[in-house]
Scaffold this active site. Structure first.
Site, PDB file in Angstrom:
ATOM      1  N   GLN A 179      41.387  34.728  31.743  1.00 11.24           N
ATOM      2  CA  GLN A 179      40.299  33.937  31.158  1.00 11.24           C
ATOM      3  C   GLN A 179      40.409  32.444  31.484  1.00 11.24           C
ATOM      4  O   GLN A 179      39.422  31.713  31.361  1.00 11.24           O
ATOM      5  CB  GLN A 179      40.253  34.144  29.632  1.00 11.24           C
ATOM      6  CG  GLN A 179      39.842  35.560  29.225  1.00 11.24           C
ATOM      7  CD  GLN A 179      38.363  35.851  29.466  1.00 11.24           C
ATOM      8  OE1 GLN A 179      37.521  34.943  29.506  1.00 11.24           O
ATOM      9  NE2 GLN A 179      38.021  37.116  29.649  1.00 11.24           N
ATOM     10  N   HIS A 201      36.125  38.651  39.150  1.00 15.89           N
ATOM     11  CA  HIS A 201      34.807  38.775  38.498  1.00 15.89           C
ATOM     12  C   HIS A 201      34.695  37.986  37.206  1.00 15.89           C
ATOM     13  O   HIS A 201      33.628  37.903  36.616  1.00 15.89           O
ATOM     14  CB  HIS A 201      34.434  40.252  38.287  1.00 15.89           C
ATOM     15  CG  HIS A 201      35.120  40.932  37.136  1.00 15.89           C
ATOM     16  ND1 HIS A 201      34.534  41.059  35.903  1.00 15.89           N
ATOM     17  CD2 HIS A 201      36.335  41.528  37.030  1.00 15.89           C
ATOM     18  CE1 HIS A 201      35.355  41.718  35.088  1.00 15.89           C
ATOM     19  NE2 HIS A 201      36.462  42.006  35.756  1.00 15.89           N
ATOM     20  N   CYS A 325      36.254  46.194  25.900  1.00 19.33           N
ATOM     21  CA  CYS A 325      36.946  47.457  25.642  1.00 19.33           C
ATOM     22  C   CYS A 325      36.921  47.804  24.164  1.00 19.33           C
ATOM     23  O   CYS A 325      36.984  48.956  23.791  1.00 19.33           O
ATOM     24  CB  CYS A 325      38.410  47.365  26.094  1.00 19.33           C
ATOM     25  SG  CYS A 325      38.694  46.147  27.357  1.00 19.33           S
TER      26      CYS A 325
HETATM   27  C1  LIG Z   1      38.984  41.150  31.923  1.00 15.48           C
HETATM   28  C2  LIG Z   1      40.394  40.990  31.544  1.00 15.48           C
HETATM   29  C3  LIG Z   1      41.402  41.785  32.116  1.00 15.48           C
HETATM   30  C4  LIG Z   1      41.082  42.929  33.059  1.00 15.48           C
HETATM   31  O1  LIG Z   1      40.596  42.498  34.270  1.00 15.48           O
HETATM   32  P1  LIG Z   1      39.867  43.496  35.282  1.00 15.48           P
HETATM   33  O2  LIG Z   1      39.852  42.777  36.582  1.00 15.48           O
HETATM   34  O3  LIG Z   1      38.507  43.714  34.733  1.00 15.48           O
HETATM   35  O4  LIG Z   1      40.674  44.746  35.352  1.00 15.48           O
HETATM   36  C5  LIG Z   1      42.715  41.532  31.775  1.00 15.48           C
HETATM   37  N1  LIG Z   1      43.031  40.543  30.910  1.00 15.48           N
HETATM   38  C6  LIG Z   1      42.098  39.759  30.337  1.00 15.48           C
HETATM   39  C7  LIG Z   1      42.526  38.673  29.415  1.00 15.48           C
HETATM   40  C8  LIG Z   1      40.749  39.953  30.630  1.00 15.48           C
HETATM   41  O5  LIG Z   1      39.841  39.171  30.040  1.00 15.48           O
END
Ligand SMILES: *Cc1c(COP(=O)(O)O)cnc(C)c1O
Length: 379
Positions: A179, A201, A325
Protein backbone atom coordinates in the site's frame (compact mmCIF):
# COMPACT_ATOMS: atom_id res chain seq x y z
CA UNK A 1 -24.67 7.56 -14.75
CA UNK A 2 -21.13 8.78 -14.05
CA UNK A 3 -19.58 6.09 -11.88
CA UNK A 4 -17.27 7.19 -9.10
CA UNK A 5 -14.44 4.94 -7.98
CA UNK A 6 -13.42 5.38 -4.34
CA UNK A 7 -11.72 2.01 -3.88
CA UNK A 8 -8.13 2.62 -4.99
CA UNK A 9 -6.74 0.44 -2.20
CA UNK A 10 -8.42 -2.63 -3.75
CA UNK A 11 -6.93 -1.95 -7.14
CA UNK A 12 -6.22 1.00 -9.41
CA UNK A 13 -6.96 1.56 -13.08
CA UNK A 14 -3.79 1.31 -15.17
CA UNK A 15 -2.32 4.61 -16.31
CA UNK A 16 -2.67 4.91 -20.12
CA UNK A 17 1.07 5.57 -20.33
CA UNK A 18 1.69 2.22 -18.67
CA UNK A 19 -0.34 0.41 -21.30
CA UNK A 20 1.45 2.33 -24.05
CA UNK A 21 4.84 1.26 -22.68
CA UNK A 22 3.74 -2.39 -22.48
CA UNK A 23 2.09 -2.71 -25.86
CA UNK A 24 5.03 -3.59 -28.11
CA UNK A 25 6.03 -6.41 -25.72
CA UNK A 26 2.89 -8.32 -26.69
CA UNK A 27 3.55 -7.90 -30.41
CA UNK A 28 6.84 -7.27 -32.21
CA UNK A 29 8.94 -7.68 -29.02
CA UNK A 30 7.13 -10.74 -27.66
CA UNK A 31 10.27 -12.87 -27.17
CA UNK A 32 11.04 -15.17 -24.24
CA UNK A 33 13.61 -13.36 -22.12
CA UNK A 34 15.70 -16.52 -21.74
CA UNK A 35 15.99 -17.18 -25.49
CA UNK A 36 19.47 -16.54 -26.91
CA UNK A 37 18.24 -15.07 -30.23
CA UNK A 38 17.50 -11.43 -31.01
CA UNK A 39 13.84 -11.67 -29.90
CA UNK A 40 14.97 -13.06 -26.57
CA UNK A 41 17.75 -10.55 -26.09
CA UNK A 42 15.36 -7.70 -26.79
CA UNK A 43 12.93 -9.03 -24.16
CA UNK A 44 15.74 -9.65 -21.70
CA UNK A 45 17.02 -6.11 -22.12
CA UNK A 46 13.57 -4.66 -21.42
CA UNK A 47 13.23 -6.89 -18.37
CA UNK A 48 16.60 -5.80 -16.99
CA UNK A 49 15.77 -2.14 -17.60
CA UNK A 50 12.54 -2.59 -15.67
CA UNK A 51 14.45 -4.27 -12.85
CA UNK A 52 16.91 -1.38 -12.76
CA UNK A 53 14.09 1.19 -12.61
CA UNK A 54 12.37 -0.54 -9.70
CA UNK A 55 15.66 -1.13 -7.87
CA UNK A 56 16.54 2.55 -8.22
CA UNK A 57 13.15 3.59 -6.81
CA UNK A 58 13.63 1.36 -3.75
CA UNK A 59 17.28 2.29 -3.17
CA UNK A 60 18.19 -1.31 -4.01
CA UNK A 61 20.46 -3.07 -6.49
CA UNK A 62 19.07 -4.68 -9.65
CA UNK A 63 20.09 -8.18 -8.67
CA UNK A 64 18.06 -7.84 -5.48
CA UNK A 65 14.75 -7.68 -7.40
CA UNK A 66 12.71 -10.77 -8.31
CA UNK A 67 9.62 -10.25 -10.47
CA UNK A 68 6.61 -12.28 -9.32
CA UNK A 69 2.92 -12.62 -10.17
CA UNK A 70 1.93 -10.15 -7.45
CA UNK A 71 2.28 -9.48 -3.77
CA UNK A 72 0.42 -12.62 -2.69
CA UNK A 73 3.15 -14.69 -4.31
CA UNK A 74 5.88 -12.37 -2.98
CA UNK A 75 4.55 -12.66 0.58
CA UNK A 76 4.15 -16.44 0.34
CA UNK A 77 7.66 -16.88 -1.03
CA UNK A 78 9.18 -14.56 1.56
CA UNK A 79 7.50 -16.12 4.60
CA UNK A 80 7.58 -19.80 3.68
CA UNK A 81 10.89 -19.65 1.82
CA UNK A 82 12.75 -17.96 4.66
CA UNK A 83 11.17 -20.06 7.40
CA UNK A 84 12.10 -23.32 5.63
CA UNK A 85 15.58 -22.11 4.89
CA UNK A 86 16.23 -21.02 8.47
CA UNK A 87 14.52 -23.78 10.41
CA UNK A 88 17.87 -25.25 11.43
CA UNK A 89 18.56 -21.97 13.22
CA UNK A 90 15.23 -21.43 14.94
CA UNK A 91 11.50 -21.80 14.62
CA UNK A 92 10.04 -18.58 16.02
CA UNK A 93 8.36 -15.89 13.92
CA UNK A 94 7.04 -12.49 15.01
CA UNK A 95 4.20 -10.92 13.03
CA UNK A 96 1.69 -8.13 13.57
CA UNK A 97 -1.97 -8.98 14.01
CA UNK A 98 -3.05 -6.68 11.20
CA UNK A 99 -1.13 -8.17 8.27
CA UNK A 100 -2.78 -8.98 4.94
CA UNK A 101 -4.11 -12.53 4.60
CA UNK A 102 -1.32 -13.31 2.13
CA UNK A 103 1.09 -12.97 5.08
CA UNK A 104 -1.13 -14.40 7.84
CA UNK A 105 -2.16 -17.56 6.02
CA UNK A 106 1.39 -18.71 5.14
CA UNK A 107 2.22 -18.04 8.82
CA UNK A 108 -0.71 -20.20 9.94
CA UNK A 109 0.49 -22.89 7.51
CA UNK A 110 3.90 -22.77 9.21
CA UNK A 111 2.32 -22.87 12.68
CA UNK A 112 0.68 -26.18 11.78
CA UNK A 113 4.14 -27.52 10.99
CA UNK A 114 5.55 -26.66 14.38
CA UNK A 115 6.77 -23.09 13.94
CA UNK A 116 6.02 -20.89 16.95
CA UNK A 117 4.33 -17.59 16.22
CA UNK A 118 4.04 -14.43 18.32
CA UNK A 119 1.27 -12.12 17.12
CA UNK A 120 1.93 -8.48 18.01
CA UNK A 121 -1.03 -6.30 18.99
CA UNK A 122 -1.64 -2.79 17.73
CA UNK A 123 -2.98 0.22 19.64
CA UNK A 124 -6.38 1.88 19.06
CA UNK A 125 -4.99 3.80 16.08
CA UNK A 126 -3.62 0.67 14.43
CA UNK A 127 0.08 1.12 15.21
CA UNK A 128 2.55 -1.55 16.30
CA UNK A 129 4.78 -0.53 19.22
CA UNK A 130 8.43 -1.45 18.37
CA UNK A 131 9.01 -2.22 22.07
CA UNK A 132 6.50 -5.04 21.82
CA UNK A 133 8.55 -6.50 18.98
CA UNK A 134 11.73 -6.18 21.02
CA UNK A 135 10.13 -7.94 24.00
CA UNK A 136 8.88 -10.79 21.81
CA UNK A 137 12.33 -11.70 20.47
CA UNK A 138 13.81 -14.97 21.74
CA UNK A 139 16.93 -16.93 20.72
CA UNK A 140 14.90 -18.96 18.23
CA UNK A 141 13.43 -15.94 16.41
CA UNK A 142 14.28 -16.12 12.71
CA UNK A 143 11.87 -13.68 11.10
CA UNK A 144 9.88 -10.52 11.83
CA UNK A 145 7.11 -9.50 9.43
CA UNK A 146 5.36 -6.13 9.75
CA UNK A 147 3.58 -4.34 6.92
CA UNK A 148 4.51 -0.78 5.93
CA UNK A 149 0.97 0.57 5.68
CA UNK A 150 -2.26 -1.23 6.45
CA UNK A 151 -4.63 -1.83 3.55
CA UNK A 152 -7.81 -1.30 5.58
CA UNK A 153 -7.22 1.63 7.92
CA UNK A 154 -4.13 3.10 6.23
CA UNK A 155 -1.98 3.16 9.39
CA UNK A 156 1.72 3.61 8.59
CA UNK A 157 3.87 1.43 10.83
CA UNK A 158 7.19 2.41 12.49
CA UNK A 159 9.07 0.01 10.21
CA UNK A 160 12.40 1.88 10.40
CA UNK A 161 12.50 1.37 14.19
CA UNK A 162 11.51 -2.27 13.83
CA UNK A 163 14.16 -2.74 11.13
CA UNK A 164 16.78 -1.37 13.49
CA UNK A 165 15.78 -3.79 16.23
CA UNK A 166 15.83 -6.70 13.75
CA UNK A 167 19.29 -5.74 12.56
CA UNK A 168 20.70 -5.44 16.11
CA UNK A 169 19.43 -8.93 16.88
CA UNK A 170 20.44 -10.30 13.44
CA UNK A 171 16.88 -11.35 12.62
CA UNK A 172 15.48 -11.09 9.09
CA UNK A 173 12.83 -8.44 8.53
CA UNK A 174 10.07 -8.79 5.93
CA UNK A 175 7.92 -5.80 4.96
CA UNK A 176 4.70 -5.95 2.95
CA UNK A 177 4.99 -2.55 1.25
CA UNK A 178 2.07 -2.96 -1.15
CA UNK A 179 0.00 0.00 0.00
CA UNK A 180 2.98 2.35 0.36
CA UNK A 181 4.74 1.69 -2.93
CA UNK A 182 4.04 4.36 -5.51
CA UNK A 183 2.17 6.51 -3.00
CA UNK A 184 4.89 7.52 -0.56
CA UNK A 185 8.68 7.06 -0.73
CA UNK A 186 9.94 3.54 0.07
CA UNK A 187 13.64 2.96 0.67
CA UNK A 188 14.76 -0.51 1.73
CA UNK A 189 17.87 0.79 3.48
CA UNK A 190 16.09 3.48 5.48
CA UNK A 191 13.69 0.91 6.89
CA UNK A 192 16.21 -1.92 7.16
CA UNK A 193 14.08 -4.38 5.22
CA UNK A 194 15.74 -7.64 4.17
CA UNK A 195 12.77 -8.72 2.08
CA UNK A 196 9.96 -6.51 0.78
CA UNK A 197 6.83 -7.19 -1.27
CA UNK A 198 4.99 -4.96 -3.75
CA UNK A 199 2.36 -5.21 -6.47
CA UNK A 200 1.93 -3.16 -9.68
CA UNK A 201 -1.88 -3.01 -9.74
CA UNK A 202 -1.90 -1.01 -6.52
CA UNK A 203 0.02 1.86 -8.17
CA UNK A 204 -1.56 2.22 -11.65
CA UNK A 205 0.28 -0.74 -13.19
CA UNK A 206 -1.13 -4.00 -14.57
CA UNK A 207 -2.62 -6.79 -12.46
CA UNK A 208 -0.72 -10.06 -12.09
CA UNK A 209 2.77 -8.64 -11.70
CA UNK A 210 4.66 -7.74 -8.56
CA UNK A 211 8.10 -7.98 -7.09
CA UNK A 212 10.04 -9.31 -4.15
CA UNK A 213 13.07 -7.37 -3.01
CA UNK A 214 15.67 -9.66 -1.39
CA UNK A 215 18.70 -8.02 0.18
CA UNK A 216 22.02 -9.35 -1.08
CA UNK A 217 23.17 -12.27 1.09
CA UNK A 218 19.67 -13.09 2.31
CA UNK A 219 18.81 -16.71 1.58
CA UNK A 220 15.96 -17.09 -0.87
CA UNK A 221 14.50 -20.35 -2.10
CA UNK A 222 12.53 -20.55 -5.32
CA UNK A 223 8.87 -21.05 -4.52
CA UNK A 224 7.90 -22.17 -8.01
CA UNK A 225 9.91 -25.07 -9.41
CA UNK A 226 10.67 -26.02 -12.98
CA UNK A 227 12.95 -23.37 -14.41
CA UNK A 228 15.93 -21.24 -13.51
CA UNK A 229 14.55 -17.84 -14.47
CA UNK A 230 15.22 -14.89 -12.16
CA UNK A 231 18.64 -16.40 -11.29
CA UNK A 232 16.95 -19.58 -10.07
CA UNK A 233 14.79 -17.69 -7.61
CA UNK A 234 11.48 -17.87 -9.48
CA UNK A 235 10.66 -20.42 -12.17
CA UNK A 236 8.31 -19.61 -15.09
CA UNK A 237 8.68 -17.55 -18.26
CA UNK A 238 9.12 -13.96 -17.24
CA UNK A 239 6.22 -11.54 -17.70
CA UNK A 240 8.23 -9.01 -19.68
CA UNK A 241 5.30 -6.77 -20.63
CA UNK A 242 4.14 -6.84 -17.00
CA UNK A 243 7.57 -5.91 -15.68
CA UNK A 244 7.82 -3.08 -18.22
CA UNK A 245 4.38 -1.89 -17.09
CA UNK A 246 5.36 -2.07 -13.43
CA UNK A 247 8.51 -0.02 -14.12
CA UNK A 248 6.63 2.58 -16.16
CA UNK A 249 4.04 2.83 -13.38
CA UNK A 250 6.70 3.39 -10.71
CA UNK A 251 8.38 6.05 -12.88
CA UNK A 252 5.09 7.93 -13.22
CA UNK A 253 4.48 7.66 -9.49
CA UNK A 254 7.94 9.02 -8.77
CA UNK A 255 7.36 12.04 -11.02
CA UNK A 256 3.91 12.79 -9.64
CA UNK A 257 4.41 11.73 -6.04
CA UNK A 258 4.84 15.00 -4.15
CA UNK A 259 1.94 16.62 -6.00
CA UNK A 260 -0.32 13.60 -5.58
CA UNK A 261 0.40 13.43 -1.86
CA UNK A 262 -0.61 17.07 -1.49
CA UNK A 263 -3.80 16.86 -3.57
CA UNK A 264 -4.95 13.56 -2.07
CA UNK A 265 -4.22 14.58 1.52
CA UNK A 266 -6.43 17.67 1.07
CA UNK A 267 -9.30 15.69 -0.44
CA UNK A 268 -8.89 12.94 2.14
CA UNK A 269 -8.98 15.45 5.00
CA UNK A 270 -12.10 17.00 3.55
CA UNK A 271 -13.75 13.57 3.49
CA UNK A 272 -12.78 12.90 7.11
CA UNK A 273 -13.87 16.32 8.35
CA UNK A 274 -17.16 16.41 6.49
CA UNK A 275 -18.24 12.82 7.20
CA UNK A 276 -17.64 13.24 10.93
CA UNK A 277 -19.36 16.66 10.87
CA UNK A 278 -22.41 15.78 8.77
CA UNK A 279 -23.21 12.41 10.32
CA UNK A 280 -23.84 11.42 13.96
CA UNK A 281 -22.71 8.12 15.42
CA UNK A 282 -19.60 7.81 13.32
CA UNK A 283 -16.20 6.53 14.45
CA UNK A 284 -13.08 7.55 12.56
CA UNK A 285 -10.64 4.63 12.36
CA UNK A 286 -6.86 4.63 12.12
CA UNK A 287 -4.24 7.21 12.97
CA UNK A 288 -4.90 10.93 12.28
CA UNK A 289 -1.46 11.63 10.75
CA UNK A 290 0.48 8.37 10.43
CA UNK A 291 -1.79 7.30 7.61
CA UNK A 292 -1.80 6.88 3.85
CA UNK A 293 -2.68 10.16 2.09
CA UNK A 294 -5.53 8.52 0.20
CA UNK A 295 -7.28 6.59 2.98
CA UNK A 296 -10.33 7.47 5.09
CA UNK A 297 -12.00 4.79 7.21
CA UNK A 298 -15.17 5.02 9.30
CA UNK A 299 -17.58 2.90 11.29
CA UNK A 300 -21.24 3.89 11.59
CA UNK A 301 -23.49 2.96 14.52
CA UNK A 302 -26.51 0.87 13.56
CA UNK A 303 -25.57 0.50 9.90
CA UNK A 304 -24.80 -2.71 7.97
CA UNK A 305 -21.67 -2.08 5.94
CA UNK A 306 -22.74 -4.45 3.18
CA UNK A 307 -26.05 -2.61 2.71
CA UNK A 308 -24.28 0.71 2.83
CA UNK A 309 -21.98 -0.40 0.00
CA UNK A 310 -24.94 -1.59 -2.08
CA UNK A 311 -26.76 1.71 -1.54
CA UNK A 312 -23.67 3.69 -2.50
CA UNK A 313 -23.21 1.50 -5.57
CA UNK A 314 -26.79 2.26 -6.61
CA UNK A 315 -25.86 5.94 -6.51
CA UNK A 316 -22.82 5.21 -8.70
CA UNK A 317 -20.24 5.20 -5.92
CA UNK A 318 -17.81 2.28 -5.48
CA UNK A 319 -16.31 1.93 -1.99
CA UNK A 320 -15.33 -0.89 0.35
CA UNK A 321 -15.72 -2.14 3.91
CA UNK A 322 -12.02 -2.80 4.20
CA UNK A 323 -9.92 -5.36 2.44
CA UNK A 324 -11.42 -6.90 -0.70
CA UNK A 325 -10.82 -10.33 0.83
CA UNK A 326 -12.77 -9.52 3.99
CA UNK A 327 -15.87 -8.13 2.28
CA UNK A 328 -18.35 -10.88 1.65
CA UNK A 329 -16.99 -13.04 4.46
CA UNK A 330 -19.02 -13.40 7.65
CA UNK A 331 -16.10 -12.82 10.01
CA UNK A 332 -15.48 -9.22 11.05
CA UNK A 333 -12.15 -7.83 9.85
CA UNK A 334 -9.18 -8.99 11.93
CA UNK A 335 -7.76 -5.48 11.62
CA UNK A 336 -10.82 -3.78 13.09
CA UNK A 337 -10.92 -6.37 15.87
CA UNK A 338 -7.26 -5.65 16.62
CA UNK A 339 -7.94 -1.91 17.06
CA UNK A 340 -10.66 -2.83 19.54
CA UNK A 341 -13.85 -2.22 17.55
CA UNK A 342 -16.92 -4.20 18.56
CA UNK A 343 -18.19 -6.66 15.94
CA UNK A 344 -21.23 -4.41 15.38
CA UNK A 345 -19.06 -1.40 14.61
CA UNK A 346 -16.69 -3.49 12.48
CA UNK A 347 -19.64 -4.65 10.39
CA UNK A 348 -20.72 -1.02 9.96
CA UNK A 349 -17.48 0.17 8.41
CA UNK A 350 -16.67 2.03 5.24
CA UNK A 351 -13.28 2.47 3.57
CA UNK A 352 -12.87 5.33 1.13
CA UNK A 353 -9.64 5.34 -0.86
CA UNK A 354 -8.98 7.96 -3.53
CA UNK A 355 -6.37 8.16 -6.26
CA UNK A 356 -4.91 9.74 -9.38
CA UNK A 357 -8.23 10.46 -11.10
CA UNK A 358 -10.42 11.39 -8.12
CA UNK A 359 -11.87 14.87 -8.56
CA UNK A 360 -13.19 17.26 -5.92
CA UNK A 361 -16.59 17.11 -7.69
CA UNK A 362 -16.67 13.36 -7.11
CA UNK A 363 -15.80 13.83 -3.45
CA UNK A 364 -18.53 16.48 -3.11
CA UNK A 365 -21.10 14.15 -4.70
CA UNK A 366 -20.12 11.38 -2.27
CA UNK A 367 -20.35 13.78 0.68
CA UNK A 368 -23.82 14.91 -0.46
CA UNK A 369 -25.11 11.35 -0.87
CA UNK A 370 -23.71 9.66 2.22
CA UNK A 371 -25.67 11.36 5.05
CA UNK A 372 -29.06 10.56 3.47
CA UNK A 373 -28.11 6.95 2.82
CA UNK A 374 -26.87 6.42 6.38
CA UNK A 375 -30.03 8.01 7.77
CA UNK A 376 -32.28 5.78 5.61
CA UNK A 377 -30.43 2.65 6.58
CA UNK A 378 -30.74 3.41 10.28
CA UNK A 379 -34.55 3.53 10.30
C1 LIG B 1 -3.38 -6.11 -2.36
C2 LIG B 1 -2.49 -6.49 -1.26
C3 LIG B 1 -1.74 -7.68 -1.29
C4 LIG B 1 -1.91 -8.70 -2.40
O1 LIG B 1 -1.42 -8.25 -3.61
P1 LIG B 1 -1.79 -8.97 -4.98
O2 LIG B 1 -0.80 -8.46 -5.96
O3 LIG B 1 -3.18 -8.57 -5.30
O4 LIG B 1 -1.65 -10.44 -4.77
C5 LIG B 1 -0.87 -7.94 -0.25
N1 LIG B 1 -0.72 -7.08 0.77
C6 LIG B 1 -1.42 -5.92 0.84
C7 LIG B 1 -1.19 -5.01 1.99
C8 LIG B 1 -2.32 -5.59 -0.16
O5 LIG B 1 -3.01 -4.45 -0.06
Amino acid sequence: MHRIYLDYAATTPADPEVIKAMESYFFEKFGNATSPHTFGREASKALENARETLAHFLGAKSEEIIFTSGATESNNQAIIGLAYHLKGKGNHIIVSKIEHHSVLEPIEFLAKQGFKITYINVDKTGLVDPHDIKKAIINQTILISVMYANNEIGAIQPVAEIGKIAKERKILFHVDAVQMTGHLPVNVNEIGADVLSLSAHKFYGPKGVGALYVRKGTPVDSYLMGGDQEKGRRASTQNVAGAVGLAQAIELCREKMSQEIEVQTKLRNKIINEVTKRIDGVTFNGHPTKRLPNNAHFSFDKVQGETLLTSLDMMGIAASMGSACTSGAMEPSHVLRAIGLSDDLAFGSLRITIGRWTTSEEVDYFLEQLPGIVKRLRI
